[in-house]
Enzyme design. Structure first.
Site, short mmCIF file in Angstrom:
data_model
loop_
_atom_site.label_atom_id
_atom_site.label_comp_id
_atom_site.label_asym_id
_atom_site.label_seq_id
_atom_site.Cartn_x
_atom_site.Cartn_y
_atom_site.Cartn_z
N SER A 63 -23.24 48.87 13.01
CA SER A 63 -22.54 49.61 13.86
C SER A 63 -22.15 49.67 15.07
O SER A 63 -23.57 49.70 15.67
CB SER A 63 -23.53 50.63 13.02
OG SER A 63 -23.42 52.10 13.52
N ASP A 123 -23.08 52.41 16.67
CA ASP A 123 -23.73 53.69 16.87
C ASP A 123 -25.33 53.28 17.16
O ASP A 123 -25.90 54.59 18.47
CB ASP A 123 -23.72 55.03 15.95
CG ASP A 123 -21.97 55.14 15.82
OD1 ASP A 123 -21.18 55.34 16.78
OD2 ASP A 123 -21.74 55.57 14.64
N GLU A 158 -19.57 62.75 20.77
CA GLU A 158 -18.07 63.38 19.82
C GLU A 158 -19.34 64.03 19.01
O GLU A 158 -18.94 64.85 18.42
CB GLU A 158 -17.96 62.35 19.04
CG GLU A 158 -19.18 61.56 18.11
CD GLU A 158 -18.44 60.42 17.17
OE1 GLU A 158 -17.12 60.53 16.77
OE2 GLU A 158 -18.57 59.38 16.97
#
Ligand code: ADP
Length: 363
Positions: free
Chosen positions: A150, A152, A250
């Site tokens: 990932s 993130d 985001e």
């Protein structure tokens, strides 16, 4: 031979190919048969050409590529038992009783469920005559090891997920580019970065790019953020700075839990201090492109550790996730890490920001 299958699931990230490569080669080195499952769980459910034996040379020339060459997918069928039943049958048909899954928390949750259901899936397949009594006995254990891919860095338990470092490289390069044009025109740039509910990419890139202000989900700004933000920008300008950079995650939210968007921030600045302000959403360029050296090494190490963990696992051992702790690869209980990761999300939903930070800890 103990058949091992490797697959990538959920959102892709840079470094997944390095992990796939190293799984395949370590498995072959240890004398195992190793398979690719293409297109994530979808390939497992569909079977056929999606499950193919991998050779040493099948993984040549992929370490430098972004994405995942064996494909990844989101698969609704696997979320229901009939889909998992088909997947179980396809694994047994190919002689596979070990899985290395490379994915995010959703994919790892699915893997854990599959493993818990395994013996009842075998019972059902056997009672329907889809597998023989012999197969039922031979495949009565399914071992699973997870790797977290990932960009993130949103998984509890590991210091770095595979892909995060490359995404940071991409962000830093992009922000540097906007900074130079912002300088020429004395502009403000608001850069939206990925990360879902995790502010790691925003935090690190804000530090690396000398941002003037940053919005992250874990620490919503005070309600008077518009004044604080504008005061910060003006202070920087008065000190001689010709441009400003604002990094916006985001998943950024205010203290009431409402999203803070780039356009909102822009409006605040334009209305209050009339600086020429632009919003740039970096989007998927963060997830694409070549993996960094760090992600290649991380993928290599984790892939090799995963295969070793499978070979050393006792029958019916709980699934583990290969994690990075400092500079050490460690095996942690998969489900505990998934649960902790979900608890962070819950704490954020409950607006218990501090608890979310505490739970996430180092990662
Ligand atoms: P990520 O792994 O990146 O978090 P998703 O949450 O989309 O991505 O999960 C990827 C896939 O994993 C899903 O499309 C589904 O096939 C499987 N999956 C996710 N959660 C579950 C679940 N609770 N039970 C079974 N399968 C799941």
């Amino acid at each position: 031979g103990r058949g091992i299958a490797v697959f990538t699931s959920g959102g892709d990230s840079q470094g997944m190919n390095a992990a796939v490569r190293s799984c395949v080669r370590m498995a072959i080195y240890l004398g195992c048969k190793v398979y690719f499952i293409r297109e994530g769980y979808q390939g497992m459910v569909d079977g056929g050409d999606n499950i193919v034996e991998a050779q040493w040379a099948s993984v040549s020339g992929i370490i430098h590529k972004g994405g995942t060459v064996i494909g990844s997918a989101r698969c609704m069928e696997f979320k229901e038992r009939p889909g998992r039943l088909k997947a179980a049958k396809n694994l047994i048909k190919n002689g596979i009783s070990n899985l290395v899954i490379i994915g995010g928390d959703g994919s790892l949750t699915g893997a854990n469920l599959f493993r818990q259901e395994w013996s009842s899936l075998l019972d059902e397949l056997s009672s329907k005559g889809e597998i023989t009594a012999d197969q039922k006995m031979k495949f009565n254990h399914l071992n699973i090891v997870g790797l977290v891919g990932s960009i993130d860095n949103d998984f509890c338990g590991t210091d770095m997920t595979i892909g995060t470092d490359s995404a940071l490289h991409r962000i830093v390069e992009a922000v540097d580019a906007t900074t130079s044009t912002a300088f020429s025109h004395q502009r403000v740039f608001i850069i939206e970065v990925m990360g879902r509910h995790c502010g790691y990419l925003a935090l690190i890139s804000a530090i690396c790019c000398e941002a003037d202000y940053m919005f992250v989900p874990e620490e919503p700004p005070p309600d008077n953020w518009p004044e604080l933000l504008c005061a910060t920008l003006i202070q920087a300008r008065n000190a001689g700075q010709r441009q400003n950079t604002i990094i916006l995650s985001e998943g950024a939210i205010d203290r009431q839990g409402n999203p803070i968007t780039g356009e909102m921030v822009k409006k605040v600045i334009v209305d209050a201090v009339e600086l020429d302000t632009r919003v740039t959403v970096l989007g998927h360029i963060q997830r694409g492109g070549n993996p960094s050296a760090f992600d290649r090494i991380l993928g290599c190490r984790m892939g090799a550790e995963a295969v070793i963990a499978l070979m050393e696992a006792k029958p019916d051992a709980d699934p583990v996730v290969v994690s990075l702790e400092g500079n050490q690869a460690v095996m942690l209980p998969l489900m505990k890490c998934v649960e902790k990761t979900k608890a962070v999300g819950q704490a954020m939903a409950d607006k218990n920001w501090q608890m979310a930070i505490d739970l996430r800890g180092k990662s």
